[in-house]
Write an enzyme that holds these catalytic residues in place. Structure first.
Site, PDB file in Angstrom:
ATOM      1  N   THR A 145      -4.171   6.117 -21.838  1.00 17.76           N
ATOM      2  CA  THR A 145      -4.034   4.831 -21.163  1.00 17.76           C
ATOM      3  C   THR A 145      -2.600   4.359 -21.388  1.00 17.76           C
ATOM      4  O   THR A 145      -1.919   4.820 -22.303  1.00 17.76           O
ATOM      5  CB  THR A 145      -4.988   3.750 -21.718  1.00 17.76           C
ATOM      6  OG1 THR A 145      -4.645   3.508 -23.088  1.00 17.76           O
ATOM      7  CG2 THR A 145      -6.441   4.181 -21.627  1.00 17.76           C
ATOM      8  N   GLU A 181      -0.668   4.801  -0.412  1.00 15.23           N
ATOM      9  CA  GLU A 181      -1.519   5.984  -0.599  1.00 15.23           C
ATOM     10  C   GLU A 181      -0.698   7.258  -0.415  1.00 15.23           C
ATOM     11  O   GLU A 181       0.112   7.352   0.504  1.00 15.23           O
ATOM     12  CB  GLU A 181      -2.673   5.965   0.406  1.00 15.23           C
ATOM     13  CG  GLU A 181      -3.787   5.046  -0.031  1.00 15.23           C
ATOM     14  CD  GLU A 181      -4.897   4.933   1.009  1.00 15.23           C
ATOM     15  OE1 GLU A 181      -4.844   5.633   2.030  1.00 15.23           O
ATOM     16  OE2 GLU A 181      -5.802   4.130   0.789  1.00 15.23           O
ATOM     17  N   LYS A 241      -2.857   0.631 -24.414  1.00 11.49           N
ATOM     18  CA  LYS A 241      -3.274   0.464 -25.818  1.00 11.49           C
ATOM     19  C   LYS A 241      -2.015   0.552 -26.686  1.00 11.49           C
ATOM     20  O   LYS A 241      -1.183  -0.345 -26.602  1.00 11.49           O
ATOM     21  CB  LYS A 241      -4.351   1.486 -26.150  1.00 11.49           C
ATOM     22  CG  LYS A 241      -5.650   1.178 -25.374  1.00 11.49           C
ATOM     23  CD  LYS A 241      -6.759   2.161 -25.628  1.00 11.49           C
ATOM     24  CE  LYS A 241      -7.986   1.804 -24.789  1.00 11.49           C
ATOM     25  NZ  LYS A 241      -9.039   2.833 -24.877  1.00 11.49           N
ATOM     26  N   TYR A 291       0.833  -1.203   0.000  1.00 12.85           N
ATOM     27  CA  TYR A 291       0.000   0.000   0.000  1.00 12.85           C
ATOM     28  C   TYR A 291       0.863   1.247   0.000  1.00 12.85           C
ATOM     29  O   TYR A 291       1.852   1.322   0.710  1.00 12.85           O
ATOM     30  CB  TYR A 291      -0.937   0.011   1.218  1.00 12.85           C
ATOM     31  CG  TYR A 291      -2.372  -0.195   0.788  1.00 12.85           C
ATOM     32  CD1 TYR A 291      -3.070   0.867   0.212  1.00 12.85           C
ATOM     33  CD2 TYR A 291      -2.997  -1.423   0.900  1.00 12.85           C
ATOM     34  CE1 TYR A 291      -4.384   0.689  -0.229  1.00 12.85           C
ATOM     35  CE2 TYR A 291      -4.295  -1.611   0.466  1.00 12.85           C
ATOM     36  CZ  TYR A 291      -4.986  -0.543  -0.101  1.00 12.85           C
ATOM     37  OH  TYR A 291      -6.267  -0.716  -0.539  1.00 12.85           O
ATOM     38  N   ARG A 312      -2.236  -2.290 -17.741  1.00 11.83           N
ATOM     39  CA  ARG A 312      -3.474  -1.507 -17.812  1.00 11.83           C
ATOM     40  C   ARG A 312      -3.483  -0.408 -16.759  1.00 11.83           C
ATOM     41  O   ARG A 312      -3.451  -0.675 -15.569  1.00 11.83           O
ATOM     42  CB  ARG A 312      -4.689  -2.420 -17.620  1.00 11.83           C
ATOM     43  CG  ARG A 312      -4.735  -3.582 -18.598  1.00 11.83           C
ATOM     44  CD  ARG A 312      -6.059  -4.288 -18.544  1.00 11.83           C
ATOM     45  NE  ARG A 312      -7.037  -3.604 -19.353  1.00 11.83           N
ATOM     46  CZ  ARG A 312      -7.276  -3.890 -20.633  1.00 11.83           C
ATOM     47  NH1 ARG A 312      -6.628  -4.856 -21.230  1.00 11.83           N
ATOM     48  NH2 ARG A 312      -8.188  -3.225 -21.296  1.00 11.83           N
TER      49      ARG A 312
END
Ligand SMILES: *Cc1c(COP(=O)(O)O)cnc(C)c1O
Length: 408
Positions: free
Chosen positions: A187, A15, A190, A13, A196
């Protein structure tokens, strides 16, 4: 890149942002995120980058929510003319939260954007944001004209280059940031060929608002395994090999488009200037896009049904299909294969899915694909046979394992 996606960063994690995290143990995540941000800025000539968006849709939402107020007007490209769902489609949450006005392309002008109409619309609706970028438009965009229209009404400018960020990185298409755009989104998965995710690039003055909007505004913990993969992707995208790839994608698209038209297929705007094309299957062979998609699936060609500008038909049985060359180019296919693919597509559709024709073409397309295996995917089966039974890679079955054709 695949190794990083499955690395220990999957479990960590983090954040916050580098140097300002809400968890300890960030020595390496900070390095990774800083590297990804620096590489994104260098690659796209941007002043600031946020690499945390979980995908393309939350990336765009973060920009709207960070720079605008609910109810503000956004001028964006109509979905059927090439825009994306997140550009204000009525079924999207953003379409309800903001007031989207949508502009169109002009069939009489080779499918170009009608800037006179756009200027008139902007003067009328007084948008806070002028948005451009597309998912199904086969031409490049004139960003300077968008920018001057936005300036006339005091609107911000945003380009969503999700589909073709890799072609901009490869210097094959124009970069909206060079035309002075405030924000560009893309993105990473692609044409950039990465994991992703989404990347927001913006001018320095918007950095604080964009970052706060991504986290804590919209998202929680970033997927640091993806950010690590994105950092690798961005480095690869800056290499001469990737620039050559981008040019080849566009060359292949031109060849495929021309070969399809020679075989009597009708293409929206009469061709392509980028990596994709939209075939009007109703006009070409009297089949809707859904039926065409199914026939191509049977032949071993994956395409998707596609609405065309002002399509009178429903979205699940639209008037066309959309084709693109990035994946085939990654596998190493070139002009001869594009001509073969055009033949497979035109013949199978013209036969309306005749069983004998489909069977013959499927065997031809499988034979072609086996000559261009998807490396890095040793277990994949194509046509019921292992993809890796190809002589091209027979010497390197183990030796080439660490790298696929992406170099990933
Ligand atoms: C693909 C795409 C998106 C959304 O990306 P997801 O990762 O599917 O959410 C946004 N805008 C455009 C123009 C796209 O082509």
């Amino acid at each position: 890149m695949l190794e990083l996606l499955g690395s220990v960063f999957t479990n960590k994690y983090s954040e916050g942002y580098p140097g300002r995290r809400y968890y300890g143990g960030q020595e390496f995540t900070d390095q990774i995120e800083n590297l990804a941000r620096q590489r994104a800025c260098a690659l796209f000539r941007a002043e600031h980058a946020n690499v945390q968006p979980l995908s393309g849709s939350p990336m765009n939402q973060a920009v709207y929510l960070g720079l605008l107020q609910p109810g503000d007007t956004i001028l964006a490209m109509d979905l059927s003319h090439g825009g994306h769902l997140t550009h204000g489609a009525p079924v999207s949450h953003m379409g309800r939260l903001f007031n989207f006005a949508r502009y169109k392309t002009q069939p009489s002008n080779g499918g170009a954007i009608d800037f006179d109409e756009l200027r008139a619309m902007a003067g009328h609706v007084r948008p806070k944001l002028v948005l451009c970028g597309y998912s199904s438009y086969p031409r490049d965009l004139d960003y300077a004209s968008f920018k001057s229209i936005a300036d006339e009404v005091g609107a911000l400018t945003m380009a969503d280059v999700s589909h073709y960020g890799g072609l901009i990185a490869g210097n094959a298409l124009r970069n909206p940031l060079d035309a002075g755009f405030d924000v560009m989104t893309t993105t990473s998965h692609k044409t950039l060929r990465g994991p992703r995710g989404g990347i927001v690039l913006c001018r320095r003055e918007f950095a604080g608002k964009i970052d706060a909007s991504v986290f804590p505004g919209l998202q929680g913990g970033p997927h640091m395994n993806v950010v690590a993969g994105t950092a690798v992707t961005l480095k690869k995208a800056s290499t001469p090999d990737f620039h050559a790839y981008a040019r080849l994608v566009m060359r292949n698209a031109k060849v495929l488009a021309e070969a399809l038209m020679e075989r009597g297929m009708t293409l929206i705007t009469g061709g392509t200037d980028n990596h994709m094309m939209v075939v009007d299957t109703v006009a070409s062979v009297g089949l809707d896009g859904g039926a065409a998609e199914n026939i191509l699936d049977a032949v071993g060609i994956t395409a998707n049904k596609q609405i065309i500008p002002d399509d009178p038909r429903p979205p699940l049985k639209p008037s066309g299909i959309r084709l693109g060359t990035p994946a085939a180019t990654t596998r190493g296919m070139g002009e001869p294969e594009m001509r073969l693919i055009a033949e497979f597509i035109a013949e199978s559709l013209r036969s309306k899915g005749d069983a004998a024709v489909v069977k013959r073409l499927r065997s031809n397309s499988v034979e072609m694909c086996l000559r261009f295996p998807r490396s890095g995917d040793r277990a994949a089966l194509i046509g019921g046979r292992p993809a890796f039974r190809s002589s091209r890679h027979s010497a390197g079955r183990e030796g080439s394992r660490g790298k696929d054709r992406n170099g990933n």
